[in-house]
Write a protein that holds these residues in place. Structure first.
Motif, mmCIF file in Angstrom:
data_model
loop_
_atom_site.group_PDB
_atom_site.id
_atom_site.type_symbol
_atom_site.label_atom_id
_atom_site.label_comp_id
_atom_site.label_asym_id
_atom_site.label_seq_id
_atom_site.Cartn_x
_atom_site.Cartn_y
_atom_site.Cartn_z
ATOM 1 N N ILE A 160 0.856 -1.190 0.000
ATOM 2 C CA ILE A 160 0.000 0.000 0.000
ATOM 3 C C ILE A 160 0.891 1.239 0.000
ATOM 4 O O ILE A 160 1.810 1.354 0.825
ATOM 5 C CB ILE A 160 -0.935 0.017 1.226
ATOM 6 N N GLN A 161 0.624 2.131 -0.933
ATOM 7 C CA GLN A 161 1.375 3.376 -0.991
ATOM 8 C C GLN A 161 0.836 4.347 0.062
ATOM 9 O O GLN A 161 -0.338 4.711 0.025
ATOM 10 C CB GLN A 161 1.257 4.010 -2.392
ATOM 11 N N PRO A 162 1.649 4.773 1.034
ATOM 12 C CA PRO A 162 1.152 5.708 2.058
ATOM 13 C C PRO A 162 0.695 7.017 1.423
ATOM 14 O O PRO A 162 1.389 7.595 0.584
ATOM 15 C CB PRO A 162 2.375 5.925 2.967
ATOM 16 N N ALA A 163 -0.484 7.433 1.787
ATOM 17 C CA ALA A 163 -1.056 8.654 1.222
ATOM 18 C C ALA A 163 -0.552 9.870 1.986
ATOM 19 O O ALA A 163 -0.421 9.844 3.213
ATOM 20 C CB ALA A 163 -2.577 8.599 1.277
ATOM 21 N N LEU A 164 -0.244 10.937 1.233
ATOM 22 C CA LEU A 164 0.157 12.208 1.831
ATOM 23 C C LEU A 164 -1.008 13.175 1.966
ATOM 24 O O LEU A 164 -0.836 14.301 2.422
ATOM 25 C CB LEU A 164 1.282 12.848 1.003
ATOM 26 N N SER A 165 -2.173 12.737 1.536
ATOM 27 C CA SER A 165 -3.373 13.565 1.671
ATOM 28 C C SER A 165 -4.561 12.646 1.843
ATOM 29 O O SER A 165 -4.520 11.474 1.472
ATOM 30 C CB SER A 165 -3.560 14.472 0.452
ATOM 31 N N GLY A 166 -5.609 13.200 2.392
ATOM 32 C CA GLY A 166 -6.800 12.407 2.625
ATOM 33 C C GLY A 166 -7.430 12.754 3.949
ATOM 34 O O GLY A 166 -6.973 13.653 4.677
ATOM 35 N N PRO A 167 -8.489 12.050 4.330
ATOM 36 C CA PRO A 167 -9.173 12.370 5.583
ATOM 37 C C PRO A 167 -8.286 12.220 6.814
ATOM 38 O O PRO A 167 -8.469 12.926 7.807
ATOM 39 C CB PRO A 167 -10.340 11.369 5.610
ATOM 40 N N ALA A 168 -7.341 11.255 6.748
ATOM 41 C CA ALA A 168 -6.500 11.026 7.918
ATOM 42 C C ALA A 168 -5.336 12.004 8.029
ATOM 43 O O ALA A 168 -4.702 12.090 9.076
ATOM 44 C CB ALA A 168 -5.953 9.591 7.897
ATOM 45 N N ILE A 169 -5.048 12.743 6.952
ATOM 46 C CA ILE A 169 -3.920 13.677 6.935
ATOM 47 C C ILE A 169 -4.464 15.096 7.043
ATOM 48 O O ILE A 169 -5.234 15.540 6.183
ATOM 49 C CB ILE A 169 -3.087 13.525 5.659
ATOM 50 N N PRO A 170 -4.138 15.830 8.093
ATOM 51 C CA PRO A 170 -4.657 17.207 8.217
ATOM 52 C C PRO A 170 -4.059 18.114 7.154
ATOM 53 O O PRO A 170 -2.894 17.982 6.775
ATOM 54 C CB PRO A 170 -4.213 17.621 9.627
ATOM 55 N N SER A 171 -4.886 19.006 6.655
ATOM 56 C CA SER A 171 -4.440 20.005 5.683
ATOM 57 C C SER A 171 -4.607 21.389 6.280
ATOM 58 O O SER A 171 -5.306 21.584 7.280
ATOM 59 C CB SER A 171 -5.243 19.891 4.378
ATOM 60 N N ALA A 172 -3.955 22.380 5.639
ATOM 61 C CA ALA A 172 -4.023 23.749 6.151
ATOM 62 C C ALA A 172 -5.436 24.304 6.091
ATOM 63 O O ALA A 172 -5.793 25.197 6.862
ATOM 64 C CB ALA A 172 -3.066 24.642 5.358
ATOM 65 N N ALA A 173 -6.264 23.773 5.178
ATOM 66 C CA ALA A 173 -7.620 24.305 5.032
ATOM 67 C C ALA A 173 -8.588 23.730 6.065
ATOM 68 O O ALA A 173 -9.572 24.394 6.431
ATOM 69 C CB ALA A 173 -8.137 24.018 3.616
#
Length: 400
Positions: A160-173
């Motif tokens: 599985i490629q670790p995601a750098l974005s998504g629901p589990a990864i907080p974003s600035a927005a």
């Protein structure tokens, strides 16, 4: 002086604090500490006006400061004097604040509102703390996703490629700072004695306004609204003593056999004062530009109204190249610099919409002037200033 395309005079984006614009216009209405007060209209005033005379009087605040040779500045400790110098021309800087001396106002806000009404310094500190917390939360979330992917590969054999974005990864927005937990103090409060209410200790303003040597001498020589005290005796210094003390503040401590023995034409104080006096005389508000890798920033009215439009880099030039070889002072930017350095500074200031100006200050040759000329401010007439506006070349936008 012409402006480059990055100049933002009159632009809507340059305005700061639109809700307080009228209040700022009232508070910072005077560009200099001196006030010219006109009497009410009268018949005598009309007659004097026809004769080319005027009843306008000048109000001089007569501020006071102490010369500090260690920090090469003048300290204004009187809060009233500090307020006058800041509000009438944005001179100096609070030693406990970003610019305006507001330490006392911050402490009062903390006591009265419990930190709800924040000053600009407190807003910046909170923003930096939240940005740091966001980076930690994001790094922690990415590490958790990577650990989960490794667990799945070890147990199930799936990659599985670790995601750098998504629901589990907080974003600035979407990220929001977590509320700070309230820690209750379990120590019981000491009982108050009857008849003695708990009065808060009065705050003492420990902040002072710090003037650069260029600002202080501008007050002394041009406006005569500042008295500088000797740091040892606390007696007022004369203009000649101040002139020599400010020059020697940038030189190594020596015992000269004569008053002009340690004075040099390439003294950093003289070169910086020539630039400061030049632009202050043209009506610009001159402030330090270390934040943007330059020597000075120029504001049309002041920091509370617009962002700085111009960024200055001071470049000393010796009239006689032999003087640079024999000089004991290593002046900044006096030797040829790399184009990569100039391109870096130009790019930094272009990104923040500031026009970069190279200010060449010509240092007079020692062969045609006597060192005794440096004993008075009359020597400033032998210095000259040239300006070169530098624009960043962008091929995609400047093909024509």
């Amino acid at each position: 002086m012409s402006f480059g395309p990055n100049s933002r005079s009159g632009g809507g984006g340059a305005q700061k604090g639109g809700g307080r614009r009228h209040e700022n216009n009232r508070i910072y209405a005077n560009p200099l500490p001196l006030l010219f007060v006109e009497p009410p209209p009268s018949r005598i005033g009309s007659i004097l006006g026809l004769l080319g005379l005027s009843l306008t009087r000048v109000e001089n605040p007569h501020c006071e400061g102490i010369f500090d040779p260690v920090t090469r500045s003048v300290w204004v400790s009187n809060p009233d004097h500090s307020l006058i110098l800041w509000r009438r021309g944005f001179f100096g800087k609070g030693d406990l604040s970003r610019s305006e001396p507001s330490w006392l106002a911050r402490q009062i806000n903390i006591r009265k509102s419990g930190g709800k009404q924040l000053t600009s310094e407190e807003v910046t500190a909170r923003r930096r703390a939240e940005r740091k917390q966001f980076k930690l939360d994001r790094a922690r979330a990415i590490a958790a996703v990577a650990e989960e992917a490794e667990t799945i590969f070890a147990t199930e054999g799936r990659v599985i490629q670790p995601a750098l974005s998504g629901p589990a990864i907080p974003s600035a927005a979407t990220w929001k700072p977590s509320p700070q937990p309230v820690i209750e103090d379990s120590v019981p409060e000491a009982p108050q004695e009857e008849g003695h209410p708990d009065e808060e200790e009065a705050l003492v303003d420990v902040e002072h306004l710090q003037l650069t040597l260029q600002e202080a001498f501008f007050f002394l020589w041009n406006l005569d609204c500042l008295t500088v005290l000797d740091p040892n005796s606390l007696n007022p210094m004369s203009l000649d003593d101040i002139w020599l003390a400010f020059q020697r503040a940038d030189l190594p401590p020596v015992i000269p056999p004569s008053p002009s023995a340690s004075l040099q034409f390439d003294n950093p104080f003289l070169i910086n004062y020539v630039v400061y006096h030049h632009y202050r005389s043209l009506g610009w508000v001159v402030k330090g530009g270390v934040k943007f890798c330059v020597d000075y920033l120029l504001y049309k009215r002041g920091p509370v109204f617009t962002h700085a439009e111009l960024a200055l880099v001071v470049l000393p030039v010796y009239e006689d190249p032999e003087d640079q070889i024999s000089s004991s002072i290593q002046l900044q930017n006096s030797s040829p610099f790399a184009w990569s350095w100039l391109s870096t500074i130009n790019r930094v200031n272009s990104q923040v919409q500031k026009t970069l100006i190279l200010v060449y200050v010509t240092i007079p040759a020692k062969s045609r002037l006597s060192p005794d000329v440096l004993l008075s401010p009359a020597c400033l007439a032998h210095y000259s200033v040239r300006e070169v506006i530098l624009r960043r070349f962008i091929p995609a936008r400047m093909r024509d």
